[in-house]
Design a protein around this motif. Structure first.
Motif, mmCIF file in Angstrom:
data_model
loop_
_atom_site.group_PDB
_atom_site.id
_atom_site.type_symbol
_atom_site.label_atom_id
_atom_site.label_comp_id
_atom_site.label_asym_id
_atom_site.label_seq_id
_atom_site.Cartn_x
_atom_site.Cartn_y
_atom_site.Cartn_z
ATOM 1 N N PRO A 74 0.832 -1.126 -0.007
ATOM 2 C CA PRO A 74 -0.002 -0.035 0.036
ATOM 3 C C PRO A 74 0.737 1.367 -0.022
ATOM 4 O O PRO A 74 2.273 1.279 0.628
ATOM 5 N N LEU A 75 0.277 2.318 -0.569
ATOM 6 C CA LEU A 75 1.029 3.650 -0.790
ATOM 7 C C LEU A 75 1.074 4.307 0.657
ATOM 8 O O LEU A 75 0.108 4.395 1.386
ATOM 9 N N PRO A 76 2.426 4.618 1.138
ATOM 10 C CA PRO A 76 2.380 5.404 2.491
ATOM 11 C C PRO A 76 1.900 6.664 2.552
ATOM 12 O O PRO A 76 1.955 7.239 1.400
ATOM 13 N N GLN A 77 1.389 7.144 3.560
ATOM 14 C CA GLN A 77 1.356 8.375 3.675
ATOM 15 C C GLN A 77 2.097 9.229 4.624
ATOM 16 O O GLN A 77 2.441 9.270 5.555
ATOM 17 N N SER A 78 3.249 9.537 3.792
ATOM 18 C CA SER A 78 4.680 9.915 4.267
ATOM 19 C C SER A 78 5.205 10.806 3.212
ATOM 20 O O SER A 78 5.157 10.515 1.963
ATOM 21 N N HIS A 79 6.093 11.654 3.735
ATOM 22 C CA HIS A 79 6.987 12.331 2.680
ATOM 23 C C HIS A 79 8.017 11.568 2.250
ATOM 24 O O HIS A 79 9.109 12.017 1.359
ATOM 25 N N ILE A 80 8.378 10.318 2.861
ATOM 26 C CA ILE A 80 9.699 9.598 2.376
ATOM 27 C C ILE A 80 9.053 8.543 1.533
ATOM 28 O O ILE A 80 8.334 7.488 1.934
ATOM 29 N N SER A 81 9.766 8.141 0.632
ATOM 30 C CA SER A 81 9.288 6.863 -0.344
ATOM 31 C C SER A 81 9.784 5.744 0.307
ATOM 32 O O SER A 81 11.021 5.748 0.985
ATOM 33 N N LEU A 82 9.262 4.472 0.188
ATOM 34 C CA LEU A 82 9.541 3.278 0.744
ATOM 35 C C LEU A 82 10.656 2.901 0.020
ATOM 36 O O LEU A 82 10.693 2.866 -1.208
#
Length: 470
Positions: A139-147
């Motif tokens: 799932p796509l994170p809700q964060s400013h950093i890419s996984l």
């Protein structure tokens, strides 16, 4: 006149990728002074049962053994004066343990120490088990950093899908430095700083919370996620004496090694920090009040790291630094061996630097990304503009050093440094320290004065953070 009591010391510890370092600081007129320091190689690298050659794991017992050796080597009378402990370490990685069986305390020569008990290997930031295909299925994170692969939450997802029984054996997780803090303070639930939480992925730094809803929907074991606190805050107190450090010493929440390295040398907002050791980083302070974008830009080479007091650092974190030179030296050594000759790698390193110093310029263009970069993993290294005149070892080494600095500079361009108000560069790291050609290329590429020898040290930075919180 009565003797004044000896001043309290602050102990800083850094649990790095290859070594553990400890530093003792005391207050002085001009700030803090390092009175003792010690470092030990961990030699903790171990093979991964589940992930095979893609895995990068470390044996936690060996890391703690190196930590214990480090502390045992520091002077007892100074350890007895320690009032605060600051701990930093390698970010992104994850270790799992059983809450009530995380460690056992035993007597050793210098007083009580703990040994890991029911604890997994540490899966490090260098782990490569999560392929781009696997990551894109999450799932796509809700964060400013890419996984990315090697991030704690990505690793948990990997176990969830490939080896779910593994996770059932544990009920707590953290970075290696969170583990040490949890053991020292006997925390019932691990505590993690915003710095380390952001490095795991699926963490929103704006509201300082995990993406619990997103994670729960996909069956992620959210009970493994630590509580999160502010960097610089207190995690607890030592539950018993530790290598002569008194029981009840104040322990800070574990911090990111990168942030602590920067903290140890960055005094002005107009400074940029350039560190070239195994990998390479270029960092600048963002203006007060800056907030990172809500969603990551996977193609962006710049990452925003939570710093201290709500501030952020803009960081170009390259996976290609001194490791590229080490690989080049290794290649030359292998070629030489294939030709039936034997030369020590250390001798090759010295000779190629000497040869490159004799070549002021090279038309060769080396794009040195043999390890890829997080924002473009598929783009590997290349050499172009090869002319007959530039084939000597000196020309090639000069072009390689230029390429390493140029690559970092392409990630966070000079133009942007100027716009942010940068006035000078603080150069640090083992590769810069031992390689004059690399230093020359830094001075050639950056139009700012470069200051070296500002010793960047995460253990010292971790202690300084605790000093300023005292």
């Amino acid at each position: 006149m009565a003797d004044r009591p000896a001043p309290a010391c602050v102990l800083g510890i850094d649990l790095g990728t290859t070594s553990v370092k400890a530093a003792l600081l005391v207050g002085a007129e001009q700030g803090q002074v390092v009175v003792e320091s010690c470092s030990r190689e961990t030699q903790a690298h171990t093979s991964s049962l589940e992930a095979g050659p893609q895995g990068m794991e470390q044996n936690v017992r060996r890391i703690i053994r190196a930590l214990n050796e480090c502390l045992a080597a520091l002077p007892q009378q100074q350890l007895q004066r320690v009032s605060h402990i600051g701990i930093s370490g390698q970010m992104h990685g994850i270790v799992f343990w059983k809450k009530d069986k995380g460690c056992k305390w035993t007597e050793c020569g210098t007083g009580p120490a703990f040994e890991p008990e029911e604890v997994s290997h540490l899966i490090t930031w260098q782990d490569g088990r999560c392929s781009p295909t696997f990551l894109s299925s999450l799932p796509l994170p809700q964060s400013h950093i890419s996984l990315a692969t090697g991030f704690g939450c990505a690793t948990v997802y990997w176990y969830l899908k490939k080896s779910p029984d593994f996770l059932k054996s544990y009920d707590a997780a953290g970075t290696i430095h969170d583990y040490v803090v949890a053991m020292l303070c006997d925390l019932k639930k691990p505590l993690m700083s915003v710095q380390n939480a952001a490095s795991w992925g699926y963490f929103n730094s704006r509201n300082k919370s995990w993406n619990t809803d997103i994670l729960k929907k996909s069956g992620f074991p959210v009970h493994l996620l630590p509580e999160v606190g502010d960097p610089g805050s207190i995690a607890g107190r030592t539950i018993c004496a530790w290598h002569g450090i008194p029981k009840g010493a104040i322990v800070g929440i574990a911090l990111g090694d990168f942030q602590c390295s920067v903290y140890s040398c960055l005094t002005e907002r107009t400074d940029a920090v350039l560190n070239i050791s195994t990998s390479a980083q270029l960092a600048i302070s963002m203006p007060p009040g800056f907030q990172p974008p809500e969603t990551p830009d996977p193609s962006s080479a710049v990452t925003y790291f939570p710093y201290f007091n709500g501030d952020y650092l803009a960081v170009a974190a390259s996976l290609n630094g001194g490791n590229v030179l080490a690989t080049f030296v290794d290649m030359v050594a292998r070629w030489t061996e294939e030709l039936g000759l034997q030369v020590q790698e250390s001798a090759i390193y010295t000779k190629i630097i000497k040869a490159a110093l004799a070549q002021n310029d090279s038309k060769l263009s080396v794009h040195p990304t043999i390890f890829g970069e997080r924002h473009i993993p598929e783009q590997l290294a290349s050499v172009s503009n090869i002319a007959v005149s530039d084939l000597s070892l000196g020309h090639v080494t000069r072009a390689l050093c230029h390429g390493i600095v140029e690559n970092l500079c392409s990630m966070l361009p000079v133009q942007r440094l100027m716009e942010t108000g940068v006035r000078r560069i603080l150069g640090s790291g083992s590769a810069l320290a031992r390689n004059e050609v690399l230093r020359q290329e830094v001075e050639r590429i950056f139009p700012f004065p470069v200051v070296y020898g500002k010793d960047v040290d995460a253990a010292v930075g971790a202690a300084m953070v605790m000093f300023h919180r005292k």
